[in-house]
Design a protein around this motif. Structure first.
Motif, mmCIF file in Angstrom:
data_model
loop_
_atom_site.group_PDB
_atom_site.id
_atom_site.type_symbol
_atom_site.label_atom_id
_atom_site.label_comp_id
_atom_site.label_asym_id
_atom_site.label_seq_id
_atom_site.Cartn_x
_atom_site.Cartn_y
_atom_site.Cartn_z
ATOM 1 N N ALA A 141 48.643 61.955 34.545
ATOM 2 C CA ALA A 141 49.299 61.404 33.356
ATOM 3 C C ALA A 141 49.186 62.350 32.168
ATOM 4 O O ALA A 141 50.113 62.443 31.350
ATOM 5 N N ALA A 142 48.063 63.065 32.043
ATOM 6 C CA ALA A 142 47.924 64.037 30.954
ATOM 7 C C ALA A 142 48.952 65.156 31.086
ATOM 8 O O ALA A 142 49.592 65.559 30.107
ATOM 9 N N TRP A 143 49.128 65.655 32.290
ATOM 10 C CA TRP A 143 50.114 66.714 32.515
ATOM 11 C C TRP A 143 51.535 66.209 32.262
ATOM 12 O O TRP A 143 52.335 66.876 31.600
ATOM 13 N N LEU A 144 51.862 65.020 32.783
ATOM 14 C CA LEU A 144 53.204 64.486 32.595
ATOM 15 C C LEU A 144 53.445 64.084 31.145
ATOM 16 O O LEU A 144 54.587 64.118 30.673
ATOM 17 N N LEU A 183 54.284 64.840 41.361
ATOM 18 C CA LEU A 183 54.527 66.143 40.736
ATOM 19 C C LEU A 183 55.640 66.901 41.465
ATOM 20 O O LEU A 183 56.470 67.559 40.837
ATOM 21 N N ALA A 184 55.636 66.809 42.794
ATOM 22 C CA ALA A 184 56.718 67.439 43.557
ATOM 23 C C ALA A 184 58.035 66.692 43.353
ATOM 24 O O ALA A 184 59.113 67.301 43.285
ATOM 25 N N TYR A 185 57.973 65.374 43.249
ATOM 26 C CA TYR A 185 59.178 64.571 43.043
ATOM 27 C C TYR A 185 59.857 64.917 41.716
ATOM 28 O O TYR A 185 61.088 64.914 41.611
ATOM 29 N N LEU A 186 59.063 65.224 40.691
ATOM 30 C CA LEU A 186 59.595 65.521 39.367
ATOM 31 C C LEU A 186 59.839 67.007 39.135
ATOM 32 O O LEU A 186 60.169 67.395 38.013
ATOM 33 N N ALA A 187 59.656 67.835 40.153
ATOM 34 C CA ALA A 187 59.856 69.279 39.990
ATOM 35 C C ALA A 187 61.302 69.562 39.614
ATOM 36 O O ALA A 187 62.234 68.865 40.032
ATOM 37 N N THR A 188 61.488 70.608 38.816
ATOM 38 C CA THR A 188 62.821 70.923 38.288
ATOM 39 C C THR A 188 63.618 71.877 39.152
ATOM 40 O O THR A 188 64.824 71.994 38.984
ATOM 41 N N ALA A 211 46.348 59.545 47.105
ATOM 42 C CA ALA A 211 46.482 61.002 47.050
ATOM 43 C C ALA A 211 47.912 61.427 47.356
ATOM 44 O O ALA A 211 48.450 62.347 46.719
ATOM 45 N N VAL A 212 48.545 60.773 48.323
ATOM 46 C CA VAL A 212 49.930 61.110 48.659
ATOM 47 C C VAL A 212 50.857 60.844 47.483
ATOM 48 O O VAL A 212 51.699 61.681 47.125
ATOM 49 N N VAL A 213 50.701 59.688 46.837
ATOM 50 C CA VAL A 213 51.631 59.298 45.775
ATOM 51 C C VAL A 213 51.360 60.066 44.481
ATOM 52 O O VAL A 213 52.275 60.623 43.866
ATOM 53 N N THR A 214 50.098 60.109 44.053
ATOM 54 C CA THR A 214 49.792 60.700 42.747
ATOM 55 C C THR A 214 50.154 62.175 42.693
ATOM 56 O O THR A 214 50.800 62.641 41.743
ATOM 57 N N LEU A 225 56.423 60.001 32.733
ATOM 58 C CA LEU A 225 55.351 59.000 32.714
ATOM 59 C C LEU A 225 55.807 57.675 33.311
ATOM 60 O O LEU A 225 55.029 56.991 33.993
ATOM 61 N N LEU A 226 57.050 57.302 33.080
ATOM 62 C CA LEU A 226 57.555 56.056 33.656
ATOM 63 C C LEU A 226 57.682 56.153 35.171
ATOM 64 O O LEU A 226 57.453 55.169 35.880
ATOM 65 N N VAL A 227 58.037 57.325 35.699
ATOM 66 C CA VAL A 227 58.087 57.512 37.150
ATOM 67 C C VAL A 227 56.683 57.369 37.743
ATOM 68 O O VAL A 227 56.486 56.720 38.776
ATOM 69 N N LEU A 228 55.686 57.977 37.093
ATOM 70 C CA LEU A 228 54.313 57.840 37.582
ATOM 71 C C LEU A 228 53.867 56.384 37.552
ATOM 72 O O LEU A 228 53.275 55.883 38.515
ATOM 73 N N GLY A 229 54.149 55.685 36.457
ATOM 74 C CA GLY A 229 53.758 54.284 36.376
ATOM 75 C C GLY A 229 54.438 53.408 37.414
ATOM 76 O O GLY A 229 53.809 52.538 38.022
#
Length: 346
Positions: free
Chosen positions: A92-95, A167-172, A160-163, A108-112
């Motif tokens: 969450a800090a990185w996002l 980061l890969a899901y939101l990669a640009t 671990a898989v989701v969290t 942040l909303l995707v992570l939540g």
């Protein structure tokens, strides 16, 4: 830069602020249904006391933590990479930093949303099946289901898989997405095997945790419309609060998020006076302008406008005439005899 120019520039840049999220393609859909089939097969295999349960007991009797005690201390810290609290705070800090850079709340909303979906699905499975862990097993060779436990599937592994997978899901870019996907997969694999080494989970718990986490990531494109809708409403609320607390903030940097219907924007002069108030119309995205607008706005971009009437400066004697009024020649209308001399002759 003028305030109105800054607002127009924000409007032009707003559609490109958000990176387009992954879509539910045919390949992703096939992976989703295939992972769901594996998930159900693992559950059925454990319920039927198949070879999966036999493997679970064999690994438990092998006691890996006694076979390789020298790595026990390291793995006690490594398993934290699958613990929900520390990993969620770190990601969450990185996002959050990415949200600040992109001027939107989408990461942040995707992570939540992903963690919420994970807690609902994995939590329901844990409570519904109630399997006991290796340290609390009662009957050798049994599946230990419906006995009040909460370890099937493995929460550390699925988290671990989701969290880290978010980061890969939101990669640009595709390269970053592949790189982060490999890193997240290796991390989740290590966390799952560590729980087996420590004796806190059966092997089948870890297999089901991998499948559960992957299902959450594969289903995320279906949640994107709801995430976008919630983000637009939340950004509108935040912008209203910003304008209410700091009405003069349009002369400085503004949060460039989505404007919800009904949000008013003010264009201010240098002395804080409202010149133009623009309201985003609901549904159509049109603008309704109210308030006082100077004629021909704007004629001189470098000069701020004011709606107050400008008075001519007073002369030292207090007169309202221009300072050099005495030097201006007076003219009178020509009379029929104006062309004649003083003696009346033409």
């Amino acid at each position: 830069m003028r305030t109105d120019d800054k607002l127009d520039q924000m409007e032009e840049q707003r559609p490109t602020d958000r990176v387009r999220p992954p879509r539910m393609t045919r390949t992703r859909l096939w992976l989703l249904w295939g992972t769901l089939a594996v998930y159900l097969a693992i559950v059925v295999g454990v319920l039927a006391t198949s070879w999966l349960v036999t493997l679970d007991w064999q690994v438990m009797f092998f006691r890996p933590y006694k076979q390789w005690p020298e790595i026990h201390a390291f793995l006690d810290y490594f398993v934290v990479l699958g613990q929900r609290g520390p990993t969620a705070v770190a990601v969450a800090a990185w996002l959050g930093w990415r949200c600040w850079r992109q001027r939107n709340l989408h990461p942040l909303l995707v992570l939540g949303a992903s963690l919420l979906l994970l807690n609902i699905t994995v939590g329901a499975a844990k409570i519904g099946m109630g399997r006991l862990g290796p340290h609390y097993a009662t009957v050798v060779g049994s599946h230990e289901m419906w006995l009040g436990g909460d370890i099937f599937p493995s929460g550390h592994t699925a988290n671990a898989v989701v969290t880290w997978g978010v980061l890969a899901y939101l990669a640009t870019t595709s390269l970053r997405r592949r790189t982060l996907s490999v890193i997240a997969a290796l991390g989740a694999l290590g966390v799952g095997m560590t729980t087996v080494y420590l004796g806190t989970h059966w092997v089948s718990d870890v297999l089901l945790g991998w499948a559960a986490g992957l299902l959450v990531l594969l289903a995320m494109p279906w949640l994107e419309p709801a995430i976008t809708w919630f983000e637009d409403r939340l950004m509108g609320i935040l912008l209203r609060l910003w304008l209410r607390l700091r009405p003069d903030s349009l002369r400085g940097p503004l949060p460039a998020g989505s404007l919800a219907p009904g949000v008013s924007r003010q264009r201010l002069a240098s002395d804080g006076e409202v010149l133009v108030r623009e309201t985003i119309s609901a549904g159509t995205g049109g603008r309704a302008t109210s308030g006082h607008t100077p004629d021909g706005w704007p004629h001189h971009p470098s000069r701020p406008y004011s709606i107050r009437s400008e008075r001519t400066p007073a002369t030292p004697a207090g007169s309202r005439r221009p300072p050099h009024a005495d030097r201006v020649p007076r003219t009178t209308p020509m009379s029929p005899t104006s062309g004649r001399g003083r003696n009346g002759s033409g």
